[in-house]
Design an enzyme around this catalytic site. Structure first.
Site, mmCIF file in Angstrom:
data_model
loop_
_atom_site.group_PDB
_atom_site.id
_atom_site.type_symbol
_atom_site.label_atom_id
_atom_site.label_comp_id
_atom_site.label_asym_id
_atom_site.label_seq_id
_atom_site.Cartn_x
_atom_site.Cartn_y
_atom_site.Cartn_z
ATOM 1 N N PHE A 55 0.577 3.522 0.591
ATOM 2 C CA PHE A 55 -0.571 2.990 1.324
ATOM 3 C C PHE A 55 -0.063 2.223 2.549
ATOM 4 O O PHE A 55 1.111 1.917 2.669
ATOM 5 C CB PHE A 55 -1.387 2.043 0.423
ATOM 6 C CG PHE A 55 -1.805 2.671 -0.880
ATOM 7 C CD1 PHE A 55 -2.967 3.417 -0.957
ATOM 8 C CD2 PHE A 55 -1.017 2.544 -2.016
ATOM 9 C CE1 PHE A 55 -3.348 4.012 -2.157
ATOM 10 C CE2 PHE A 55 -1.387 3.135 -3.217
ATOM 11 C CZ PHE A 55 -2.563 3.869 -3.280
ATOM 12 N N HIS A 56 -0.985 1.937 3.459
ATOM 13 C CA HIS A 56 -0.724 1.030 4.567
ATOM 14 C C HIS A 56 0.362 1.522 5.528
ATOM 15 O O HIS A 56 1.322 0.806 5.809
ATOM 16 C CB HIS A 56 -0.332 -0.365 4.046
ATOM 17 C CG HIS A 56 -1.160 -0.867 2.928
ATOM 18 N ND1 HIS A 56 -0.655 -1.597 1.869
ATOM 19 C CD2 HIS A 56 -2.487 -0.736 2.670
ATOM 20 C CE1 HIS A 56 -1.607 -1.905 1.021
ATOM 21 N NE2 HIS A 56 -2.737 -1.388 1.482
#
Length: 609
Positions: A550-551
């Site tokens: 993620f991110h």
């Protein structure tokens, strides 16, 4: 009729006694239809391999076998390590479909209170936008960075247009549809974006008005002070200087507060219990969700309107100041006037509508906020991606999950989706967060096939789940012009951190009272004590875990050294005037925490807020 009926029946040991299982194949078809062609091809190949194995053993395909014969085939398959990756690949979408059908059949949690009306937005479908228009500023992307940039520019009196490839979805629309039905429209590639490498990583990102803020957990960590200091001193990222004040402004805008205990749910409360017994630092997370009802659906749009994603908290103010949002608008390229005195300068953006027609918006200022995975290809299509740093320096927060089985019901999907942060190992680059999702929709993959997997599904209400993400080295690259190709190879150090995370999460669950821990490792799926866990993990590596990520950050990084950073420390793209970078791609290093607040504070600084 679905071509996956035999496979679903085999994986779930469908004997015809549960009504909800009959509709899983049709739901699976819907899931697969939303995925990109390569992902569908991979799943078809895995399904074909399993069917071929059934033919080799029985002379018939799975769909032609009775339940007993299917079970014997699946037991035989489960004992063959070479086919384990194909089975695990297939289980992910099957569990998504099965979890949704079961939830619908059993009635879910019942109706939520009627959501409040969303604040008004000035959204115009690209089909209704003129073929030629002008603006003072064009912002490409309506997520965390783009929304904050648009608000700042509009408030400064600039005629601002925001381009969004996705569409506008209201809070009321979320409440009318099952969680999985929202996946295809809210996520790029139906949530099946993959970083290829060793090992492959699932890397989901949002595509809608509000970007990934619409589908994230609502967790709002401030950028740690030591990270800001490193960005400033090691990279010359001058925006780090005023970041604390801008973080304060973002938190006020998002109404960030510590989540109260009464809505955490059992999943979060068990995490707090385990941490307390171990003497570890842990607390309810700070989130942008005042009045959260604990629907546990943050990742597919909050049906209560509590989570203050930017289409509720930032873009309405931008529109009130005059900004307009063009939806269904794919930015093809940034237009550049190469003959201006002083060098090339932004001249606007060319946009493709869904029907293939194009439009142009002429503007002397273009803000790139398409996200760390889409901004590098956009720059390349625009002739602005020649800097060797464009697309490099990708960090993604590799993550894994562990589940604990408890004697009493947990019902982890009732409560806050991401509720508690355990920071005991944060100094070692490991951040643990109590994370639960609606049934079948998490990154955790239940062990087994056939009857074993069915037992796990039936017992899912007794599972508590934890997730851990690690502060990674920038080990990835974003390639491509027209379509993004992501390459990411997990470093040895980061693999070690993930194994540390698995051990720590299991330790916490045992401390909270779990009788068994599910590791997510096919070769050692269960452990009934810390000692048994240590024995099971001996010789294991992170590449044997079920990993996601993620991110994404860092692919158009800002910094002082022109040879190293495509953008300067203030977010100005080098080599052209009038192009600003205001998304997660600008961050020069891994933020080590959920980055929404960091991205928004950075965009505020880039645009002069």
């Amino acid at each position: 009729m679905s071509g996956y009926g035999g496979l679903v029946a085999a994986l779930l040991a469908d004997d015809g006694t549960r009504p909800w299982t009959a509709t899983v194949p049709r739901r699976l078809d819907d899931v697969l239809a939303s995925m990109p062609v390569p992902a569908r091809a991979g799943l078809r190949g895995a399904a074909a391999a399993v069917d071929a194995y059934a033919v080799a053993r029985t002379g018939r395909r799975l769909a032609a076998l009775g339940s007993g014969e299917r079970e014997r085939v699946m037991e035989s398959l489960g004992a063959r390590p070479a086919l384990a990756p194909a089975l695990d690949l297939l289980k992910v979408p099957v569990l998504l479909a099965a979890g949704t059908e079961r939830m619908l059949y059993e009635g879910g949690r019942g109706p939520l209170l009627a959501p409040p009306d969303d604040p008004p937005l000035d959204c115009v479908p690209a089909e209704e936008w003129p073929a030629r228009a002008t603006a003072d500023a064009v912002v490409i992307g309506s997520g965390a960075g783009g929304a904050m940039a648009a608000r700042t520019l509009a408030r400064a009196g600039l005629r601002t247009v925001v381009l969004e490839e996705g569409h506008h979805h209201t809070t009321a629309s979320f409440g009318r549809r099952a969680p999985l039905d929202r996946f295809a429209e809210l996520y790029r590639d139906g949530g099946a974006t993959v970083a290829v490498g060793r090992p492959p990583l699932l890397l989901p990102t949002g595509r809608a008005v509000g970007g990934t803020t619409l589908v994230n957990s609502g967790t709002c960590y401030r950028t740690p002070d030591h990270v800001l200091e490193r960005w400033r001193t090691s990279f010359g990222f001058s925006l780090a200087e005023g970041m604390p004040d801008r973080l304060d402004e973002v938190e006020r805008t998002l109404r960030v507060a510590t989540q109260p205990l009464d809505v955490l749910g059992n999943n979060g409360l068990l995490a707090l219990t385990g941490a307390e017994r171990l003497g570890w630092r842990a607390a309810p997370l700070r989130r942008n969700a005042p009045g959260c009802k604990g629907s546990c659906q943050c990742v597919v749009g909050c049906p209560a309107g509590a989570k203050q994603s930017v289409q509720l908290s930032v873009l309405p103010d931008a529109c009130a100041a005059g900004a307009r949002i063009v939806t269904g608008a794919r930015a093809l390229r940034i237009l550049v006037d190469p003959d201006r005195p002083g060098g090339p300068r932004a001249a606007g953006v060319r946009v493709r509508r869904a029907d293939g027609s194009e439009l142009e918006i002429l503007s002397p200022l273009v803000v790139v906020a398409a996200g760390a995975l889409q901004s590098p290809p956009l720059l390349r299509r625009s002739g602005l991606g020649s800097h060797p740093g464009v697309g490099r320096n990708l960090s993604v927060h590799p993550a894994t999950s562990v589940a604990g089985r408890f004697p009493e019901p947990v019902t982890a999907w009732e409560g806050v989706l991401q509720s508690v942060g355990v920071e005991e190992l944060h100094g070692q680059g490991v951040l643990i967060e109590a994370t639960a999702t609606p049934p079948g929709m998490g990154s955790f993959v239940l062990p087994g096939v056939g009857r074993e997997l069915r037992r796990e599904l039936d017992g899912a209400g007794h599972l508590a789940t934890l997730g851990a993400m690690i502060a990674d080295s920038p080990s990835g690259t974003v390639h491509g012009r027209d379509r993004t190709l992501i390459r990411y190879d997990l470093s040895r150090r980061d693999g070690g951190r993930l194994m540390t995370a698995v051990r720590a999460m299991a330790q916490l669950l045992f401390a909270a009272g779990a009788k068994e821990v599910l590791t997510g490792i096919p070769k050692a799926p269960r452990a009934r004590s810390p000692r048994e866990l240590d024995e099971a993990l001996t010789g294991m590596t992170a590449r044997q875990l079920h990993l996601s990520a993620f991110h994404p950050t860092g692919t158009v990084a800002g910094g002082a050294d022109p040879s190293r950073f495509p953008a300067d420390g203030e977010g100005r793209l080098r080599g052209v005037t009038g192009v600003l970078i205001a998304d997660a791609s600008l961050l020069p290093g891994c933020p080590e925490v959920n980055p929404q607040v960091s991205v928004m504070a950075g965009a505020l600084g880039v645009t002069g807020g």
